[in-house]
Design a protein around this motif. Structure first.
Motif, short mmCIF file in Angstrom:
data_model
loop_
_atom_site.label_atom_id
_atom_site.label_comp_id
_atom_site.label_asym_id
_atom_site.label_seq_id
_atom_site.Cartn_x
_atom_site.Cartn_y
_atom_site.Cartn_z
N ARG A 128 0.84 -1.18 0.00
CA ARG A 128 0.00 0.00 0.00
C ARG A 128 0.88 1.24 0.00
NH1 ARG A 128 -3.49 0.11 4.91
NH2 ARG A 128 -1.58 0.85 5.85
N CYS A 129 0.66 2.06 -0.94
CA CYS A 129 1.43 3.30 -1.07
C CYS A 129 1.06 4.25 0.06
CB CYS A 129 1.13 3.94 -2.42
SG CYS A 129 1.95 5.52 -2.64
N LYS A 130 2.10 4.77 0.73
CA LYS A 130 1.84 5.72 1.81
C LYS A 130 1.46 7.09 1.29
CE LYS A 130 4.80 3.57 5.26
NZ LYS A 130 6.04 3.73 6.06
N GLU A 131 1.79 7.32 0.05
CA GLU A 131 1.53 8.63 -0.52
C GLU A 131 0.10 8.78 -1.02
OE1 GLU A 131 3.67 11.12 -0.48
OE2 GLU A 131 5.22 9.92 0.47
N CYS A 132 -0.31 7.79 -1.78
CA CYS A 132 -1.63 7.92 -2.41
C CYS A 132 -2.59 6.80 -2.03
CB CYS A 132 -1.49 7.99 -3.94
SG CYS A 132 -1.03 6.42 -4.70
N GLY A 133 -2.08 5.77 -1.34
CA GLY A 133 -2.96 4.71 -0.87
C GLY A 133 -3.25 3.64 -1.90
N HIS A 134 -2.58 3.71 -3.02
CA HIS A 134 -2.79 2.73 -4.07
C HIS A 134 -2.26 1.37 -3.63
CE1 HIS A 134 -3.35 1.28 -8.15
NE2 HIS A 134 -2.14 0.77 -8.12
N MET A 135 -3.03 0.31 -3.91
CA MET A 135 -2.63 -1.03 -3.51
C MET A 135 -2.16 -1.82 -4.73
SD MET A 135 -3.52 -1.41 -0.14
CE MET A 135 -4.09 -3.07 0.16
N LYS B 241 7.80 0.05 -6.17
CA LYS B 241 7.31 1.39 -6.45
C LYS B 241 5.80 1.36 -6.63
CE LYS B 241 10.77 3.99 -9.05
NZ LYS B 241 11.03 4.48 -10.41
N CYS B 242 5.20 2.39 -6.18
CA CYS B 242 3.78 2.57 -6.47
C CYS B 242 3.64 2.80 -7.97
CB CYS B 242 3.24 3.77 -5.70
SG CYS B 242 1.56 4.20 -6.17
N GLU B 243 2.78 2.00 -8.57
CA GLU B 243 2.65 2.14 -10.02
C GLU B 243 1.79 3.35 -10.40
OE1 GLU B 243 -1.09 -1.02 -10.37
OE2 GLU B 243 0.89 -1.53 -11.14
N LYS B 244 1.23 3.95 -9.40
CA LYS B 244 0.36 5.09 -9.68
C LYS B 244 1.11 6.41 -9.57
CE LYS B 244 -4.40 6.49 -8.76
NZ LYS B 244 -5.55 6.33 -7.87
N CYS B 245 1.82 6.58 -8.44
CA CYS B 245 2.50 7.86 -8.25
C CYS B 245 4.02 7.72 -8.25
CB CYS B 245 2.02 8.52 -6.96
SG CYS B 245 2.63 7.71 -5.47
N GLY B 246 4.52 6.48 -8.26
CA GLY B 246 5.96 6.28 -8.37
C GLY B 246 6.68 6.35 -7.04
ZN LIG Z 1 1.23 6.03 -4.81
#
Ligand SMILES: [Zn+2]
Length: 67
Positions: free
Chosen positions: A7-14, A28-33
């Motif tokens: 789970r991305c701490k920045e945007c919450g993307h799983m 890496k978060c694939e959404k925000c990197g």
């Molecule tokens: Zn993210």
């Protein structure tokens, strides 16, 4: 092999990854990197599902007391 969710701490993307339990890979978060991710053990990737009631030879949970 366990299935982990990150789970991305920045945007919450799983995002889900299959990897070893002791893997130290940064994902890496694939959404925000962002690489600030929390690893969550999601489920064990076993092929079978459902419980018919009959216990097989192997213990699925690892908590059975086998003599
Ligand atoms: Zn993210």
């Amino acid at each position: 092999m366990p299935l982990f969710e990150y789970r991305c701490k920045e945007c919450g993307h799983m995002t889900e990854f299959l990897e070893k339990a002791d893997a130290k890979a940064q994902h890496k978060c694939e959404k925000c990197g962002s690489t600030k991710t929390d690893r969550i053990l999601s489920a064990f990737a076993v092929g079978k599902g459902g419980s018919s009631g009959s216990t097989g030879a192997s213990c699925p949970t690892g908590t059975c007391s086998l003599s």
